[in-house]
Design an enzyme around this catalytic site. Structure first.
Site, PDB file in Angstrom:
ATOM      1  N   LYS A  18      23.304  29.872  47.590  1.00 60.67           N
ATOM      2  CA  LYS A  18      24.029  28.673  47.196  1.00 60.67           C
ATOM      3  C   LYS A  18      24.172  28.330  48.455  1.00 60.67           C
ATOM      4  CE  LYS A  18      28.809  28.283  44.640  1.00 60.67           C
ATOM      5  NZ  LYS A  18      30.016  29.410  44.568  1.00 60.67           N
TER       6      LYS A  18
ATOM      7  N   SER B  94      31.607  27.421  40.420  1.00 59.03           N
ATOM      8  CA  SER B  94      31.188  26.820  41.217  1.00 59.03           C
ATOM      9  C   SER B  94      29.900  27.603  41.242  1.00 59.03           C
ATOM     10  CB  SER B  94      31.890  26.558  42.384  1.00 59.03           C
ATOM     11  OG  SER B  94      31.563  27.617  42.518  1.00 59.03           O
TER      12      SER B  94
ATOM     13  N   SER C   6      33.454  32.160  39.805  1.00 60.23           N
ATOM     14  CA  SER C   6      32.894  31.355  39.832  1.00 60.23           C
ATOM     15  C   SER C   6      31.251  31.866  39.698  1.00 60.23           C
ATOM     16  CB  SER C   6      32.695  30.274  41.760  1.00 60.23           C
ATOM     17  OG  SER C   6      33.822  29.368  41.099  1.00 60.23           O
TER      18      SER C   6
END
Lengths: 478, 488
Positions: free
Chosen positions: B79, B154, B178
């Site tokens: 990420k 996210s 997330s």
């Protein structure tokens, strides 16, 4: 109508830890800009603070030495504001749970003892430093070497009633921190900084008047002058029926005035909240006790002990306890056999003069306690006179030679104790100065000193002064 | 089967038997990215050269048989809020467009040490603020199961990349769901470890007291392997906990017979999609079939969780994001002539609307005169929520719940109404507030073919137990075998 002066001080003391408060960068002063930095102290995204245990230990020392209560749990909080020298956009400090609270210091002002309350002591990080190159208008650089250097903020109660008391408190506090070996106490270099809250109120009134906060005072003298100026300024306003505005004012040492920096409306809302990146600081009782046991003797106790134990005059004790190194030098000299009052005299009137002339500290003194003690013992034994000893000390200092006996021997500085030899010189002196001898016999005994001086001159100061006195008297009076 | 479609466990075996090389695996994954990422949009940056170099190094280790771990030679995605030395880390924000970190996050350093291969940086909601990855400043990421729908967020890039076989596994971060919610939307396994289990050093902070890094994988076994590679105390993170890390994989096979699974009443919120409810009931039946005992539970403060979260998280974020001021790194507004203007314009131009919204909310919550009513109150409620769970775990071993009230929604569907978006995290947020470990595993499928996740929640540091239950469920079902229709 006259007013009572109310002063409270906030001190920021830079701690002498080897590494920074939240990372392992060096705290060394004066290195290449940004050479002592890492992701943590430059606030790179994702970097996290880790508390330096030494900072807590130093805070405990300061707290215990100033009679504070130690909070077994204290909390770091973020103080949020924007400034280019603040890399994270917040300063990690302590807010509603500081490590130390409710302490006090006792200071002596004009012979009177006074207790000044200490509200709190907390740990925090310093900010970086802005550099504005003169030849590059509109451009500023940031040096983060100082960012994350540990500070103690020490907040007093509004207990001081004159600028003199404020300075006395400040000096006492600085001496303690220096004694504790946690701060070097240098106001000019900014390792010991002070802000002052000053207000006036009519005598007898309980409520405080509106205060102004004074900043930018980088010496004890400036603190005193800034407060005095501010008191005059506020008094004038009040006497004219005006009102003091709550604001922050900067001391301008060149113009000798304070100038407004920002008003109450411009005051920041720092939005303090507990820093989620750091755990609460837990200080077990055992740690506090350990630090307490290891606390050194503090300046005031030491001064009193020097007066009581060695019979020193207060003024000498004051000088000798000015720093721990100085006091240690003295005590070591005594321990090695130097007579205390002599040791004190010789340090205060001789050694310190050399050190001051050369602007070096006692720690760097070429004469050691061993050397001084040996010299004092030569004097006590009558091997050298005080006058000779001064010459020997000068040689010891200049040549970093701590063997006074060897110096005395090598340079023939040994006192002349030979009665016959001295009697002969005395006779010669009297023969050479018949006029003075006449005067003496006529009752003008003052010339005696002159005659002694002549004997000393002929012996290059080596004559045993006691013996010279005896012989002169005997021949003159006999 | 193509190499890219395999799991960490499978490829690790192949590598150790030297049936394939890490370079071959990596090339295969890079080809897969080239083939499908135009349609998915999971990657913000593909580091082909770096990946191949790391793969070649892994092959040398494998050939020498030295320091080989289950992650040696395994291509992983990261990420884009994990700090990677020398590789841009943008947090999907314009304000960090040009930021190249000088250091590795601890998790990245640990994986590097283990010989893993990093394929690149994955899309996300800007600074991890969002539930759909629509808040990325750079690109949308499409759900591999339906290009009209979001991958969740996210960590939407991480979940989509794993689902689309664009990496064998990925790391994400979970502040309010997330990892788990996008895992649910994309049909992969997403694990949020106990707060303090994995170092946050180098994770660009959104909300420091809630953020936790975790794996997104194709199987529970892989989740156990990847968690093992990143977990453990880190002296650089004061909130990481010095606690032993068990061999999660070795313990997977433990039976769950007789274990008590709690079902919290309050988690069946109004507006829950009936298909989600049906999938959940079916999953519970699977557990009953495995011999688990079902316990009816109450977590009475659940209804306050979303409000609490949006005070705590935004307050911390408002402070965490203050460092993006244009002074030291990242973007600085051009043509400004004083400091204040530099701050205003840098931040006005650099942050997207959702980030600004949260900075303002958080600033407000911490402001003088409001602190007690908002931030302090939220912390008090947070304690109550944590206590709810403590009591619950005295009555059960694990909690089982849906992940999200709905399957993946359409682009734009919730963007216009932030509150609706916030409420979609109602079932994942309490876990973060309490600092607990939780996992989302594929647990069903809607009529439209969209994955539906099942959430398991455990007591602090009970990841092993969590993974065991998830593994037993996975073995008893086929949901994890379904692949998105990308190749059609």
């Amino acid at each position: 109508m006259d007013f009572e002066i109310v002063i409270g001080l906030e001190v920021h003391a830079q701690l002498r830890t080897r590494t920074k408060i939240f990372c392992s960068c060096s705290t060394t002063f004066g290195d290449q800009p940004n050479s002592n930095t890492c992701p943590v102290c430059t606030g790179l995204p994702g970097a996290l603070p880790v508390l330096n245990r030494q900072v807590v230990e130093f805070a405990l020392r300061a707290g215990l030495a100033t009679n504070c209560r130690i909070n077994s749990t204290s909390v770091f909080a973020r103080k949020n504001y924007f400034y280019p020298d603040l890399p994270k956009g917040y300063q990690i400090s302590q807010y509603d749970l500081p490590i130390c609270e409710h302490g006090y210091l006792e200071v002596v002002v004009d012979g009177e003892e006074k207790r000044i309350g200490i509200t709190r002591i907390h740990m925090e990080e310093d900010a970086g430093k802005l550099v504005h190159p003169e030849n590059m208008p509109g451009i500023s650089y940031v040096d983060f070497n100082r960012a994350c250097v540990p500070l103690l903020e020490i907040v007093s109660e509004p207990d001081m009633r004159s600028s003199g008391e404020a300075v006395a408190y400040l000096k006492a506090l600085r001496d303690i921190l220096v004694y504790l070996e946690i701060c070097d106490g240098n106001m000019e270099e900014g390792s010991f900084r002070c802000d002052a809250n000053v207000s006036l109120r009519p005598y007898g009134q309980r409520e405080f008047g509106t205060r102004s906060e004074l900043k930018n005072m980088n010496s004890f003298r400036n603190v005193q002058r800034a407060i005095d100026y501010e008191v005059r300024r506020q008094r004038e306003i009040l006497l004219e029926g005006g009102q003091v505005v709550q604001e922050t004012r900067l001391w301008d040492a060149d113009r000798e005035i304070t100038v407004s920096m920002r008003g109450k409306e411009e005051a920041h809302d720092y939005r303090y909240f507990p820093d989620p990146d750091l755990l609460p600081v837990e200080v077990p009782a055992a740690w506090i006790e350990k630090v307490r046991r290891q606390l050194p003797e503090l300046p005031r106790e030491k001064r009193e002990r020097f007066i009581a134990a060695y019979g020193l005059p207060a003024s000498d004790a004051e000088i000798l306890t000015d720093s721990r190194a100085m006091a240690d030098f003295f005590e070591r000299t005594v321990e090695l056999g130097g007579e205390p009052k002599m040791a004190s005299n010789w340090m205060v009137s001789e050694l310190l003069r050399y050190l001051n002339d050369d602007r070096i500290s006692i720690a760097a003194c070429p004469v050691t306690p061993e050397g001084l003690a040996a010299l004092l013992k030569l004097m006590t034994a009558g091997t050298v006179s005080g006058k000779l000893a001064k010459q020997v000390l000068a040689i010891m200092y200049r040549e970093r030679d701590n063997d006074p006996a060897a110096i005395v021997k090598a340079r023939g500085l040994v006192q002349i104790d030979d009665q016959e030899e001295l009697a002969k010189i005395v006779r010669e002196v009297l023969a050479a100065h018949p006029g003075e001898v006449e005067k003496y016999k006529g009752g003008k005994t003052k010339v005696f000193g002159f005659l002694v001086g002549q004997v000393m001159r002929r012996t290059r100061g080596k004559a045993n002064p006691g013996l010279v006195n005896d012989l002169l008297r005997r021949q003159l009076d006999g | 089967m193509e190499l890219y479609a395999r799991t960490i466990a499978e490829v690790s075996d192949l590598l150790r038997r030297q049936e394939v090389s890490a370079v071959e695996v990596t090339r295969d994954v890079l080809r897969r990215i080239a083939a499908v990422d135009g349609r998915v949009g999971a990657y913000l940056l593909v580091d082909e050269a770096g990946a191949l170099e790391q793969a070649a190094a892994a092959d040398r280790r494998l050939a020498a048989g030295e320091a080989v771990t289950p992650l040696t030679g395994i291509p992983l995605g990261l990420k884009d809020l994990l700090s990677t030395r020398g590789v841009a880390t943008t947090c999907a924000s314009k304000i960090l467009a040009d930021y190249v970190p000088a250091y590795d996050a601890t998790v990245v350093a640990r994986l590097r040490q283990a010989g893993a291969v990093f394929t690149g940086k994955l899309n996300m909601d800007e600074f991890a603020m969002g539930s759909s990855t629509e808040n990325s400043a750079y690109q949308p990421t499409r759900n591999p199961w339906d290009p009209e729908r979001v991958p969740g967020g996210s960590s939407g890039g991480s979940a989509a990349a794993v689902a689309a076989d664009e990496c064998l596994a990925a790391l994400g971060s979970d502040t309010g769901g997330s990892i788990r919610q996008p895992a649910s939307f994309c049909g992969v396994v997403g694990l949020k470890p106990t707060y303090g289990r994995v170092s946050r050093y180098g994770l660009v902070a959104f909300a420091s007291s809630l953020d936790q890094i975790g794996p997104l994988t194709k199987t529970v076994t892989d989740s156990a392997l990847l968690l093992g590679g990143i977990a453990g105390h880190d002296p650089r993170d004061s909130t990481s906990v010095p606690r032993e890390v068990p061999d999660f994989r070795e313990q997977l096979a433990a039976e769950i017979k007789g274990r008590r699974l709690g079902i919290p009443r309050e988690y069946f919120v109004a507006g829950m999609d009936p298909e989600v409810r049906a999938a959940f009931d079916q999953a519970v039946a699977v557990f009953t079939g495995l011999g688990a005992e079902i316990v009816d539970l109450s977590l009475p403060h659940t209804e306050y969780a979303v409000a609490t979260y949006y005070l705590v998280a935004t307050a911390e974020a408002s402070s965490n994001l203050a460092r993006y001021d244009g002074v030291k790194y990242g973007r600085r507004a051009a043509g400004v002539d004083n400091l204040l203007e530099m701050y205003y314009r840098t931040r006005a131009e650099g942050f997207g609307p959702e980030v600004k919204r949260r900075i303002m909310l958080g600033t407000y919550a911490l402001s003088a005169g409001y602190y007690d009513a908002y931030y302090r109150k939220a912390q008090q409620v947070r304690t109550l929520i944590r206590q709810d769970f403590e009591q619950a775990f005295s009555r059960c071993d694990l909690i089982v719940a849906p992940v999200c009230p709905t399957p993946a929604f359409r682009f734009g569907e919730k963007l216009a109404d932030p509150l609706q978006m916030y409420l979609s995290d109602v079932l994942t947020i309490p876990v973060n507030l309490a600092g607990l470990p939780a996992i989302s595993v594929p647990g069903g499928c809607s009529r439209a073919g969209l994955p539906i996740g099942l959430q398991l929640i455990a007591a602090p540091f009970a990841e092993a137990s969590l993974l065991q239950a998830a593994y037993q469920f996975e073995q008893a079902t086929d949901w994890h075998r379904r692949r998105p229709p990308l190749d059609v």
